[in-house]
Motif scaffolding. Structure first.
Motif, PDB file in Angstrom:
ATOM      1  N   ILE A 117      13.201  25.846  -6.049  1.00 47.36           N
ATOM      2  CA  ILE A 117      11.785  26.239  -6.023  1.00 47.36           C
ATOM      3  C   ILE A 117      11.636  27.694  -6.434  1.00 47.36           C
ATOM      4  CG2 ILE A 117       9.816  26.647  -4.487  1.00 47.36           C
ATOM      5  CD1 ILE A 117      10.671  24.162  -2.927  1.00 47.36           C
ATOM      6  N   THR A 118      12.509  28.563  -5.928  1.00 45.47           N
ATOM      7  CA  THR A 118      12.455  29.976  -6.300  1.00 45.47           C
ATOM      8  C   THR A 118      12.621  30.141  -7.806  1.00 45.47           C
ATOM      9  OG1 THR A 118      13.370  30.597  -4.142  1.00 45.47           O
ATOM     10  CG2 THR A 118      13.461  32.254  -5.886  1.00 45.47           C
ATOM     11  N   GLY A 119      13.585  29.422  -8.383  1.00 47.29           N
ATOM     12  CA  GLY A 119      13.798  29.509  -9.815  1.00 47.29           C
ATOM     13  C   GLY A 119      12.614  28.998 -10.612  1.00 47.29           C
ATOM     14  N   TRP A 142      -2.474  26.649   1.155  1.00 49.16           N
ATOM     15  CA  TRP A 142      -2.173  25.350   0.516  1.00 49.16           C
ATOM     16  C   TRP A 142      -1.012  24.726   1.252  1.00 49.16           C
ATOM     17  CZ3 TRP A 142       2.609  24.289  -1.838  1.00 49.16           C
ATOM     18  CH2 TRP A 142       2.690  23.083  -2.549  1.00 49.16           C
ATOM     19  N   SER A 143      -1.049  23.417   1.403  1.00 46.47           N
ATOM     20  CA  SER A 143       0.086  22.714   1.990  1.00 46.47           C
ATOM     21  C   SER A 143       0.176  21.341   1.361  1.00 46.47           C
ATOM     22  CB  SER A 143      -0.051  22.608   3.514  1.00 46.47           C
ATOM     23  OG  SER A 143      -1.180  21.829   3.857  1.00 46.47           O
ATOM     24  N   GLU A 144       1.379  20.842   1.281  1.00 48.69           N
ATOM     25  CA  GLU A 144       1.595  19.528   0.670  1.00 48.69           C
ATOM     26  C   GLU A 144       2.869  18.926   1.228  1.00 48.69           C
ATOM     27  OE1 GLU A 144       0.590  16.629  -0.446  1.00 48.69           O
ATOM     28  OE2 GLU A 144      -0.568  17.727  -1.978  1.00 48.69           O
ATOM     29  N   ARG A 145       2.909  17.612   1.219  1.00 52.93           N
ATOM     30  CA  ARG A 145       4.093  16.881   1.662  1.00 52.93           C
ATOM     31  C   ARG A 145       4.586  16.023   0.506  1.00 52.93           C
ATOM     32  NH1 ARG A 145       3.048  12.771   6.309  1.00 52.93           N
ATOM     33  NH2 ARG A 145       2.630  11.366   4.564  1.00 52.93           N
ATOM     34  N   ALA A 204      11.120  20.762  -7.068  1.00 56.64           N
ATOM     35  CA  ALA A 204      10.807  22.121  -7.518  1.00 56.64           C
ATOM     36  C   ALA A 204       9.671  22.103  -8.531  1.00 56.64           C
ATOM     37  CB  ALA A 204      12.045  22.775  -8.122  1.00 56.64           C
ATOM     38  N   ALA A 205       9.685  21.147  -9.456  1.00 60.30           N
ATOM     39  CA  ALA A 205       8.627  21.061 -10.463  1.00 60.30           C
ATOM     40  C   ALA A 205       7.280  20.769  -9.813  1.00 60.30           C
ATOM     41  CB  ALA A 205       8.969  19.980 -11.487  1.00 60.30           C
ATOM     42  N   GLN A 206       7.258  19.839  -8.854  1.00 58.16           N
ATOM     43  CA  GLN A 206       5.998  19.501  -8.192  1.00 58.16           C
ATOM     44  C   GLN A 206       5.467  20.676  -7.382  1.00 58.16           C
ATOM     45  OE1 GLN A 206       5.743  15.333  -6.461  1.00 58.16           O
ATOM     46  NE2 GLN A 206       7.928  15.425  -6.917  1.00 58.16           N
ATOM     47  N   VAL A 207       6.346  21.366  -6.670  1.00 61.94           N
ATOM     48  CA  VAL A 207       5.903  22.507  -5.865  1.00 61.94           C
ATOM     49  C   VAL A 207       5.363  23.609  -6.769  1.00 61.94           C
ATOM     50  CG1 VAL A 207       6.649  24.355  -4.329  1.00 61.94           C
ATOM     51  CG2 VAL A 207       7.416  22.012  -3.919  1.00 61.94           C
ATOM     52  N   ALA A 266       0.152  15.098 -13.103  1.00 61.37           N
ATOM     53  CA  ALA A 266       1.143  15.002 -12.027  1.00 61.37           C
ATOM     54  C   ALA A 266       1.465  16.387 -11.469  1.00 61.37           C
ATOM     55  CB  ALA A 266       2.410  14.325 -12.541  1.00 61.37           C
ATOM     56  N   LEU A 267       1.526  17.385 -12.331  1.00 60.28           N
ATOM     57  CA  LEU A 267       1.841  18.740 -11.886  1.00 60.28           C
ATOM     58  C   LEU A 267       0.687  19.371 -11.124  1.00 60.28           C
ATOM     59  CD1 LEU A 267       3.697  20.100 -15.048  1.00 60.28           C
ATOM     60  CD2 LEU A 267       4.683  19.853 -12.770  1.00 60.28           C
TER      61      LEU A 267
END
Length: 484
Positions: A116-118, A184-187, A203-206, A376-377
Protein backbone atom coordinates in the motif's frame (compact mmCIF):
# COMPACT_ATOMS: atom_id res chain seq x y z
CA UNK A 1 34.47 21.37 16.35
CA UNK A 2 35.34 21.51 12.62
CA UNK A 3 32.00 22.30 10.98
CA UNK A 4 33.46 22.85 7.53
CA UNK A 5 35.37 19.57 7.71
CA UNK A 6 32.29 17.69 8.89
CA UNK A 7 30.23 19.18 6.06
CA UNK A 8 32.90 18.18 3.54
CA UNK A 9 33.04 14.58 4.78
CA UNK A 10 29.25 14.29 4.79
CA UNK A 11 29.21 15.78 1.29
CA UNK A 12 31.62 13.07 0.15
CA UNK A 13 29.27 10.42 1.57
CA UNK A 14 26.34 12.02 -0.26
CA UNK A 15 28.29 11.92 -3.50
CA UNK A 16 28.35 8.13 -3.13
CA UNK A 17 24.66 7.90 -2.20
CA UNK A 18 22.72 11.16 -2.79
CA UNK A 19 19.62 9.82 -0.97
CA UNK A 20 21.37 8.75 2.28
CA UNK A 21 19.41 10.59 4.98
CA UNK A 22 21.96 9.98 7.74
CA UNK A 23 24.66 11.59 5.59
CA UNK A 24 22.31 14.42 4.70
CA UNK A 25 21.61 15.18 8.38
CA UNK A 26 25.35 15.22 9.11
CA UNK A 27 25.79 17.57 6.17
CA UNK A 28 23.16 19.94 7.56
CA UNK A 29 24.72 19.90 11.03
CA UNK A 30 28.17 20.54 9.60
CA UNK A 31 27.00 23.50 7.53
CA UNK A 32 25.14 24.90 10.53
CA UNK A 33 28.21 24.55 12.77
CA UNK A 34 30.21 26.42 10.11
CA UNK A 35 27.71 29.32 10.17
CA UNK A 36 26.14 28.41 6.81
CA UNK A 37 22.52 28.03 7.86
CA UNK A 38 21.14 29.40 4.56
CA UNK A 39 23.28 26.93 2.63
CA UNK A 40 22.02 24.14 4.88
CA UNK A 41 18.38 25.02 4.23
CA UNK A 42 19.02 25.21 0.49
CA UNK A 43 20.71 21.79 0.62
CA UNK A 44 17.72 20.39 2.48
CA UNK A 45 15.30 21.75 -0.12
CA UNK A 46 17.30 20.05 -2.88
CA UNK A 47 17.45 16.79 -0.92
CA UNK A 48 13.69 16.76 -0.23
CA UNK A 49 12.97 17.43 -3.91
CA UNK A 50 15.28 14.56 -4.91
CA UNK A 51 13.48 12.18 -2.52
CA UNK A 52 10.10 13.13 -4.01
CA UNK A 53 11.40 12.84 -7.56
CA UNK A 54 13.31 9.57 -7.20
CA UNK A 55 11.36 7.66 -4.53
CA UNK A 56 8.06 9.51 -4.14
CA UNK A 57 8.56 9.89 -0.37
CA UNK A 58 9.09 12.70 2.12
CA UNK A 59 12.16 13.07 4.36
CA UNK A 60 12.14 11.08 7.60
CA UNK A 61 10.77 12.79 10.73
CA UNK A 62 14.27 13.22 12.22
CA UNK A 63 15.44 14.99 9.07
CA UNK A 64 12.40 17.24 8.99
CA UNK A 65 12.79 18.08 12.68
CA UNK A 66 16.40 19.09 12.03
CA UNK A 67 15.35 21.33 9.13
CA UNK A 68 12.65 22.90 11.34
CA UNK A 69 15.26 23.59 14.01
CA UNK A 70 17.51 25.27 11.44
CA UNK A 71 14.61 27.49 10.48
CA UNK A 72 14.12 28.32 14.13
CA UNK A 73 10.74 26.57 14.16
CA UNK A 74 11.31 23.38 16.14
CA UNK A 75 7.83 21.99 16.97
CA UNK A 76 7.10 21.24 20.60
CA UNK A 77 6.31 17.65 21.52
CA UNK A 78 2.55 17.20 21.66
CA UNK A 79 1.88 20.06 19.25
CA UNK A 80 -0.89 19.66 16.70
CA UNK A 81 -0.17 17.52 13.66
CA UNK A 82 1.24 19.66 10.87
CA UNK A 83 -1.09 20.82 8.12
CA UNK A 84 0.38 21.04 4.66
CA UNK A 85 1.67 24.45 3.72
CA UNK A 86 -0.26 26.60 1.30
CA UNK A 87 1.94 25.59 -1.61
CA UNK A 88 2.90 22.09 -0.47
CA UNK A 89 1.41 18.68 -0.97
CA UNK A 90 -0.05 16.88 2.04
CA UNK A 91 2.05 14.24 3.81
CA UNK A 92 0.59 10.80 4.47
CA UNK A 93 1.92 7.90 6.53
CA UNK A 94 0.75 4.28 6.46
CA UNK A 95 0.95 2.84 9.98
CA UNK A 96 1.56 -0.88 10.68
CA UNK A 97 -1.72 -2.79 10.41
CA UNK A 98 -3.04 -4.88 13.28
CA UNK A 99 -2.93 -8.60 12.47
CA UNK A 100 -6.03 -10.12 14.06
CA UNK A 101 -5.54 -13.59 12.57
CA UNK A 102 -5.22 -16.65 14.77
CA UNK A 103 -1.80 -17.40 13.29
CA UNK A 104 -0.39 -13.88 13.34
CA UNK A 105 3.31 -13.18 13.14
CA UNK A 106 4.19 -14.32 9.61
CA UNK A 107 4.62 -10.75 8.29
CA UNK A 108 1.54 -11.00 6.03
CA UNK A 109 0.10 -7.72 7.38
CA UNK A 110 3.48 -6.01 7.00
CA UNK A 111 3.59 -7.11 3.37
CA UNK A 112 0.18 -5.56 2.77
CA UNK A 113 1.33 -2.28 4.34
CA UNK A 114 4.49 -2.24 2.24
CA UNK A 115 2.50 -2.71 -0.97
CA UNK A 116 0.00 0.00 0.00
CA UNK A 117 2.83 2.40 0.84
CA UNK A 118 4.45 1.72 -2.52
CA UNK A 119 1.17 2.16 -4.41
CA UNK A 120 0.42 5.46 -2.67
CA UNK A 121 3.93 6.78 -3.32
CA UNK A 122 3.18 6.63 -7.05
CA UNK A 123 0.15 8.91 -6.81
CA UNK A 124 2.32 12.08 -6.74
CA UNK A 125 -0.49 14.22 -5.32
CA UNK A 126 0.93 13.79 -1.82
CA UNK A 127 4.18 12.85 -0.11
CA UNK A 128 4.40 9.46 1.60
CA UNK A 129 6.50 8.84 4.70
CA UNK A 130 8.96 5.99 4.21
CA UNK A 131 7.74 2.66 5.59
CA UNK A 132 10.64 2.23 8.00
CA UNK A 133 9.82 5.51 9.71
CA UNK A 134 6.17 4.54 10.24
CA UNK A 135 7.17 1.07 11.47
CA UNK A 136 9.51 2.62 14.03
CA UNK A 137 6.40 3.57 16.03
CA UNK A 138 5.25 -0.05 16.31
CA UNK A 139 4.51 -0.99 19.90
CA UNK A 140 4.24 2.58 21.17
CA UNK A 141 0.90 3.46 22.72
CA UNK A 142 0.35 6.65 20.72
CA UNK A 143 -2.83 8.47 19.88
CA UNK A 144 -3.44 9.34 16.23
CA UNK A 145 -2.53 12.94 16.95
CA UNK A 146 0.78 11.96 18.63
CA UNK A 147 1.68 9.57 15.81
CA UNK A 148 1.00 12.31 13.25
CA UNK A 149 3.27 14.73 15.13
CA UNK A 150 6.06 12.17 15.47
CA UNK A 151 5.92 11.36 11.76
CA UNK A 152 5.28 14.88 10.54
CA UNK A 153 2.17 13.64 8.70
CA UNK A 154 -1.06 15.48 8.05
CA UNK A 155 -2.97 12.24 7.31
CA UNK A 156 -2.56 8.66 8.51
CA UNK A 157 -3.69 5.34 7.07
CA UNK A 158 -4.37 2.59 9.58
CA UNK A 159 -6.03 -0.78 9.37
CA UNK A 160 -6.28 -4.41 10.34
CA UNK A 161 -5.96 -7.82 8.68
CA UNK A 162 -7.93 -10.94 9.61
CA UNK A 163 -7.56 -14.35 7.98
CA UNK A 164 -9.69 -17.47 8.31
CA UNK A 165 -8.52 -20.33 6.13
CA UNK A 166 -8.31 -19.03 2.57
CA UNK A 167 -10.45 -15.96 3.27
CA UNK A 168 -8.93 -12.57 4.03
CA UNK A 169 -10.62 -9.44 5.35
CA UNK A 170 -8.68 -6.16 5.37
CA UNK A 171 -10.10 -3.00 6.94
CA UNK A 172 -8.50 0.35 6.08
CA UNK A 173 -9.25 3.89 7.15
CA UNK A 174 -7.88 7.34 6.39
CA UNK A 175 -7.74 9.67 9.41
CA UNK A 176 -6.86 13.32 9.77
CA UNK A 177 -3.74 13.74 11.88
CA UNK A 178 -4.83 16.93 13.60
CA UNK A 179 -7.86 15.44 15.36
CA UNK A 180 -8.08 11.72 14.49
CA UNK A 181 -11.27 12.25 12.49
CA UNK A 182 -12.00 9.37 10.08
CA UNK A 183 -12.29 10.67 6.51
CA UNK A 184 -12.74 7.36 4.68
CA UNK A 185 -12.99 3.70 5.57
CA UNK A 186 -13.44 0.55 3.56
CA UNK A 187 -13.40 -3.19 4.00
CA UNK A 188 -11.90 -5.51 1.42
CA UNK A 189 -12.78 -9.22 1.31
CA UNK A 190 -10.66 -11.51 -0.84
CA UNK A 191 -9.23 -15.01 -1.10
CA UNK A 192 -5.67 -16.01 -0.33
CA UNK A 193 -4.90 -17.74 -3.64
CA UNK A 194 -1.56 -16.23 -4.59
CA UNK A 195 0.03 -14.17 -1.80
CA UNK A 196 1.74 -11.59 -3.99
CA UNK A 197 -1.20 -11.24 -6.35
CA UNK A 198 -3.48 -10.65 -3.36
CA UNK A 199 -1.17 -7.95 -1.99
CA UNK A 200 -1.10 -6.24 -5.39
CA UNK A 201 -4.90 -6.35 -5.69
CA UNK A 202 -5.49 -4.92 -2.24
CA UNK A 203 -2.85 -2.21 -2.67
CA UNK A 204 -4.40 -1.14 -5.99
CA UNK A 205 -7.90 -0.95 -4.50
CA UNK A 206 -6.74 1.00 -1.45
CA UNK A 207 -4.68 3.48 -3.48
CA UNK A 208 -7.44 3.93 -6.05
CA UNK A 209 -10.15 4.62 -3.48
CA UNK A 210 -8.07 6.50 -0.92
CA UNK A 211 -6.67 9.11 -3.31
CA UNK A 212 -10.09 10.67 -4.13
CA UNK A 213 -10.93 10.76 -0.41
CA UNK A 214 -7.68 12.54 0.37
CA UNK A 215 -8.32 14.95 -2.51
CA UNK A 216 -11.75 15.72 -1.03
CA UNK A 217 -10.18 16.37 2.39
CA UNK A 218 -7.63 18.73 0.85
CA UNK A 219 -10.35 20.57 -1.07
CA UNK A 220 -12.29 21.04 2.17
CA UNK A 221 -9.13 22.29 3.89
CA UNK A 222 -8.33 24.72 1.06
CA UNK A 223 -11.83 26.18 1.24
CA UNK A 224 -11.24 27.24 4.83
CA UNK A 225 -8.62 29.77 3.68
CA UNK A 226 -9.94 33.20 2.63
CA UNK A 227 -10.04 33.33 -1.20
CA UNK A 228 -7.59 36.21 -1.33
CA UNK A 229 -5.04 34.21 0.71
CA UNK A 230 -5.23 30.94 -1.22
CA UNK A 231 -2.10 29.72 -2.94
CA UNK A 232 -1.92 28.38 -6.49
CA UNK A 233 -2.17 24.86 -5.07
CA UNK A 234 -5.26 25.71 -3.00
CA UNK A 235 -6.97 27.60 -5.84
CA UNK A 236 -6.41 24.61 -8.13
CA UNK A 237 -7.97 22.32 -5.52
CA UNK A 238 -11.03 24.54 -5.10
CA UNK A 239 -11.50 24.62 -8.90
CA UNK A 240 -11.91 20.84 -9.16
CA UNK A 241 -15.50 20.44 -7.83
CA UNK A 242 -16.65 23.11 -10.30
CA UNK A 243 -14.71 21.38 -13.07
CA UNK A 244 -16.23 17.94 -12.63
CA UNK A 245 -19.80 19.26 -12.11
CA UNK A 246 -20.17 19.36 -15.94
CA UNK A 247 -22.37 22.43 -16.17
CA UNK A 248 -21.75 25.56 -18.21
CA UNK A 249 -21.62 28.00 -15.31
CA UNK A 250 -19.60 25.60 -13.13
CA UNK A 251 -16.99 25.04 -15.84
CA UNK A 252 -16.67 28.79 -16.29
CA UNK A 253 -16.10 29.15 -12.53
CA UNK A 254 -13.43 26.44 -12.64
CA UNK A 255 -11.60 28.35 -15.37
CA UNK A 256 -11.80 31.56 -13.29
CA UNK A 257 -10.23 29.82 -10.29
CA UNK A 258 -7.50 28.23 -12.42
CA UNK A 259 -6.76 31.65 -13.93
CA UNK A 260 -6.46 32.99 -10.37
CA UNK A 261 -4.08 30.13 -9.50
CA UNK A 262 -1.89 31.01 -12.49
CA UNK A 263 -1.91 34.66 -11.46
CA UNK A 264 -0.31 33.45 -8.19
CA UNK A 265 2.11 31.11 -9.96
CA UNK A 266 2.22 31.22 -13.79
CA UNK A 267 4.29 28.00 -13.87
CA UNK A 268 1.97 25.87 -11.67
CA UNK A 269 1.75 22.71 -13.78
CA UNK A 270 -1.53 21.24 -12.43
CA UNK A 271 -3.37 24.55 -12.89
CA UNK A 272 -2.10 24.81 -16.48
CA UNK A 273 -3.12 21.22 -17.25
CA UNK A 274 -6.59 21.39 -15.68
CA UNK A 275 -7.21 24.74 -17.39
CA UNK A 276 -6.48 23.10 -20.76
CA UNK A 277 -8.95 20.30 -19.96
CA UNK A 278 -11.63 22.77 -18.81
CA UNK A 279 -11.24 24.88 -21.95
CA UNK A 280 -11.48 21.78 -24.13
CA UNK A 281 -14.77 20.88 -22.41
CA UNK A 282 -16.39 24.15 -23.47
CA UNK A 283 -17.21 23.20 -27.07
CA UNK A 284 -17.60 19.44 -26.54
CA UNK A 285 -20.45 19.89 -24.07
CA UNK A 286 -22.09 22.72 -26.05
CA UNK A 287 -21.25 25.49 -23.59
CA UNK A 288 -19.39 27.49 -26.23
CA UNK A 289 -20.44 30.55 -28.23
CA UNK A 290 -17.57 29.96 -30.65
CA UNK A 291 -16.46 26.29 -30.72
CA UNK A 292 -13.54 26.85 -33.10
CA UNK A 293 -12.14 29.67 -30.95
CA UNK A 294 -12.48 27.62 -27.78
CA UNK A 295 -10.74 24.64 -29.40
CA UNK A 296 -7.90 26.97 -30.42
CA UNK A 297 -7.72 28.37 -26.86
CA UNK A 298 -7.56 24.84 -25.49
CA UNK A 299 -4.70 24.00 -27.83
CA UNK A 300 -2.79 27.08 -26.65
CA UNK A 301 -3.38 26.02 -23.05
CA UNK A 302 -2.09 22.53 -23.85
CA UNK A 303 1.08 23.99 -25.34
CA UNK A 304 1.58 26.05 -22.16
CA UNK A 305 1.00 23.08 -19.84
CA UNK A 306 3.21 20.46 -21.46
CA UNK A 307 6.60 21.98 -20.48
CA UNK A 308 5.50 22.55 -16.86
CA UNK A 309 3.78 19.35 -15.74
CA UNK A 310 6.83 17.14 -15.25
CA UNK A 311 6.05 13.64 -13.97
CA UNK A 312 2.79 14.63 -12.24
CA UNK A 313 0.37 11.87 -13.30
CA UNK A 314 -2.90 13.86 -12.85
CA UNK A 315 -1.50 16.66 -15.03
CA UNK A 316 -0.52 14.15 -17.71
CA UNK A 317 -4.08 12.77 -17.62
CA UNK A 318 -5.52 16.29 -17.94
CA UNK A 319 -3.38 17.03 -20.99
CA UNK A 320 -4.42 13.72 -22.56
CA UNK A 321 -8.08 14.67 -22.04
CA UNK A 322 -7.58 18.12 -23.54
CA UNK A 323 -5.81 16.68 -26.58
CA UNK A 324 -8.49 14.02 -27.07
CA UNK A 325 -11.27 16.62 -26.90
CA UNK A 326 -9.65 19.42 -28.91
CA UNK A 327 -6.75 17.86 -30.83
CA UNK A 328 -6.33 15.91 -34.05
CA UNK A 329 -3.76 13.26 -33.12
CA UNK A 330 -5.02 10.38 -30.98
CA UNK A 331 -1.56 8.78 -30.71
CA UNK A 332 -0.29 12.03 -29.18
CA UNK A 333 -3.16 12.17 -26.68
CA UNK A 334 -2.76 8.53 -25.73
CA UNK A 335 0.98 8.91 -25.14
CA UNK A 336 0.29 11.21 -22.18
CA UNK A 337 -2.16 8.89 -20.44
CA UNK A 338 0.19 5.97 -21.04
CA UNK A 339 2.90 7.95 -19.23
CA UNK A 340 0.50 8.79 -16.41
CA UNK A 341 -0.50 5.16 -15.87
CA UNK A 342 3.14 4.13 -16.02
CA UNK A 343 3.75 6.47 -13.08
CA UNK A 344 0.52 5.69 -11.21
CA UNK A 345 -1.25 2.53 -12.43
CA UNK A 346 -4.08 3.12 -9.94
CA UNK A 347 -5.16 6.52 -11.32
CA UNK A 348 -8.90 6.14 -12.00
CA UNK A 349 -9.09 9.25 -14.18
CA UNK A 350 -6.17 7.90 -16.19
CA UNK A 351 -8.08 4.69 -16.93
CA UNK A 352 -11.19 6.73 -17.76
CA UNK A 353 -9.31 8.85 -20.29
CA UNK A 354 -7.58 5.77 -21.72
CA UNK A 355 -11.06 4.35 -22.28
CA UNK A 356 -12.09 7.43 -24.24
CA UNK A 357 -8.90 7.25 -26.30
CA UNK A 358 -9.89 3.72 -27.30
CA UNK A 359 -13.44 4.93 -28.07
CA UNK A 360 -12.13 7.57 -30.46
CA UNK A 361 -9.86 4.94 -32.02
CA UNK A 362 -12.80 2.57 -32.63
CA UNK A 363 -11.65 -0.07 -30.10
CA UNK A 364 -14.70 -0.94 -27.95
CA UNK A 365 -13.27 -4.00 -26.19
CA UNK A 366 -10.16 -2.14 -25.00
CA UNK A 367 -12.28 0.89 -24.07
CA UNK A 368 -14.71 -1.20 -22.03
CA UNK A 369 -11.88 -2.84 -20.09
CA UNK A 370 -10.40 0.58 -19.27
CA UNK A 371 -13.74 2.03 -18.12
CA UNK A 372 -14.39 -0.98 -15.89
CA UNK A 373 -10.93 -0.64 -14.39
CA UNK A 374 -11.61 3.04 -13.64
CA UNK A 375 -14.89 2.25 -11.89
CA UNK A 376 -13.33 -0.58 -9.88
CA UNK A 377 -10.58 1.74 -8.64
CA UNK A 378 -12.92 4.60 -7.74
CA UNK A 379 -16.55 3.39 -7.49
CA UNK A 380 -17.77 6.70 -6.00
CA UNK A 381 -15.75 8.93 -8.31
CA UNK A 382 -17.27 12.32 -9.24
CA UNK A 383 -16.54 11.43 -12.88
CA UNK A 384 -18.28 8.05 -12.66
CA UNK A 385 -21.10 9.31 -14.89
CA UNK A 386 -18.54 9.88 -17.65
CA UNK A 387 -17.24 6.34 -17.22
CA UNK A 388 -20.82 5.09 -17.64
CA UNK A 389 -21.27 7.21 -20.78
CA UNK A 390 -18.06 5.69 -22.10
CA UNK A 391 -19.49 2.21 -21.62
CA UNK A 392 -22.64 3.33 -23.44
CA UNK A 393 -20.56 4.28 -26.49
CA UNK A 394 -18.91 0.86 -26.37
CA UNK A 395 -22.38 -0.73 -26.44
CA UNK A 396 -23.33 1.43 -29.45
CA UNK A 397 -20.14 0.45 -31.28
CA UNK A 398 -21.03 -3.23 -30.89
CA UNK A 399 -24.64 -2.70 -32.06
CA UNK A 400 -26.28 -2.95 -28.62
CA UNK A 401 -28.35 0.23 -28.84
CA UNK A 402 -30.83 -0.75 -26.13
CA UNK A 403 -27.93 -1.42 -23.76
CA UNK A 404 -26.44 1.93 -24.72
CA UNK A 405 -29.71 3.70 -23.92
CA UNK A 406 -29.87 2.07 -20.47
CA UNK A 407 -26.33 3.19 -19.72
CA UNK A 408 -26.95 6.78 -20.88
CA UNK A 409 -29.98 6.99 -18.61
CA UNK A 410 -27.92 5.55 -15.74
CA UNK A 411 -25.21 8.16 -16.31
CA UNK A 412 -27.78 10.96 -16.36
CA UNK A 413 -29.19 9.73 -13.05
CA UNK A 414 -25.67 9.70 -11.61
CA UNK A 415 -25.29 13.40 -12.50
CA UNK A 416 -28.75 14.89 -13.19
CA UNK A 417 -27.36 18.25 -14.35
CA UNK A 418 -25.61 16.73 -17.36
CA UNK A 419 -28.22 17.86 -19.89
CA UNK A 420 -25.85 17.69 -22.87
CA UNK A 421 -26.30 13.90 -22.67
CA UNK A 422 -29.67 14.32 -24.42
CA UNK A 423 -27.43 14.48 -27.49
CA UNK A 424 -26.32 10.92 -26.80
CA UNK A 425 -29.87 9.81 -26.06
CA UNK A 426 -31.30 11.33 -29.25
CA UNK A 427 -28.86 9.44 -31.45
CA UNK A 428 -29.24 6.12 -29.62
CA UNK A 429 -33.02 6.13 -29.78
CA UNK A 430 -32.89 6.78 -33.51
CA UNK A 431 -30.26 4.09 -34.07
CA UNK A 432 -32.40 1.69 -32.01
CA UNK A 433 -35.36 2.27 -34.32
CA UNK A 434 -37.40 4.23 -31.77
CA UNK A 435 -38.05 7.57 -33.55
CA UNK A 436 -40.77 8.73 -31.14
CA UNK A 437 -38.35 8.55 -28.20
CA UNK A 438 -35.64 10.11 -30.34
CA UNK A 439 -37.87 13.11 -31.05
CA UNK A 440 -38.62 13.44 -27.31
CA UNK A 441 -34.89 13.45 -26.50
CA UNK A 442 -34.22 15.95 -29.30
CA UNK A 443 -36.94 18.23 -27.92
CA UNK A 444 -35.28 18.10 -24.48
CA UNK A 445 -31.92 18.86 -26.10
CA UNK A 446 -33.39 21.93 -27.88
CA UNK A 447 -35.09 23.03 -24.66
CA UNK A 448 -31.77 23.11 -22.81
CA UNK A 449 -29.75 24.36 -25.80
CA UNK A 450 -32.14 26.47 -27.92
CA UNK A 451 -29.27 27.53 -30.17
CA UNK A 452 -28.45 23.98 -31.27
CA UNK A 453 -28.18 23.28 -35.01
CA UNK A 454 -26.60 20.49 -37.03
CA UNK A 455 -23.71 22.79 -37.87
CA UNK A 456 -23.21 23.70 -34.22
CA UNK A 457 -23.28 20.04 -33.19
CA UNK A 458 -20.64 19.16 -35.78
CA UNK A 459 -18.44 22.08 -34.69
CA UNK A 460 -18.69 21.04 -31.04
CA UNK A 461 -17.85 17.37 -31.36
CA UNK A 462 -14.20 16.38 -30.77
CA UNK A 463 -12.41 16.59 -34.14
CA UNK A 464 -11.32 12.96 -33.79
CA UNK A 465 -14.90 11.73 -33.37
CA UNK A 466 -15.84 12.89 -36.87
CA UNK A 467 -13.70 10.13 -38.36
CA UNK A 468 -15.81 7.28 -37.00
CA UNK A 469 -19.32 8.63 -36.35
CA UNK A 470 -20.73 10.06 -39.57
CA UNK A 471 -23.86 7.90 -39.16
CA UNK A 472 -24.19 9.34 -35.65
CA UNK A 473 -24.46 12.88 -37.09
CA UNK A 474 -27.04 11.72 -39.64
CA UNK A 475 -29.48 10.74 -36.86
CA UNK A 476 -29.98 14.35 -35.73
CA UNK A 477 -31.25 15.52 -39.12
CA UNK A 478 -34.18 13.10 -38.73
CA UNK A 479 -35.28 14.51 -35.35
CA UNK A 480 -36.16 18.07 -36.30
CA UNK A 481 -32.92 19.75 -35.29
CA UNK A 482 -32.39 22.59 -37.78
CA UNK A 483 -29.53 22.61 -40.23
CA UNK A 484 -26.66 25.07 -40.37
Amino acid sequence: GDGAGAAAEAGAALALDPLDEAAHRLHLRGLDADGQRSAALAAHARFAAALRRELGVAPEPETRALADALRGARPARGAAAPAPGADSRPVIAVLPFDDLSEAAGDMFADGIVEEITGALSRVRDFDVIARQSAFALRGEALTVEDAAVRLGASYLVEGSVRRAGERVRISVQLVRGADGHTLWSERFDDRLDDLFDLQDRIAAQVAGQLAPSLRAAEIARARTAPPENRSAYELTLTALPHFWAHRKEENARAIELLDAALARDPAHGPALAYRAWALAQQPVYMWSDDPAADQAAAQQAIDAAIPKMGQHAPSLVAVCAALALAGHDMADAKSYVDRALGLDPNNAWGWMRLGWCHVYSGEPDEALAAFRRAEALSPLDPFRFNMIFGRSICARMTGDHEGSIRLIEEGMRANPGVTWAYRLLTAEYMLAGRPDKAHEAAAALKRHYPYVTLGYLRACLPPLEHMIHEEYMATFARTGIPGD
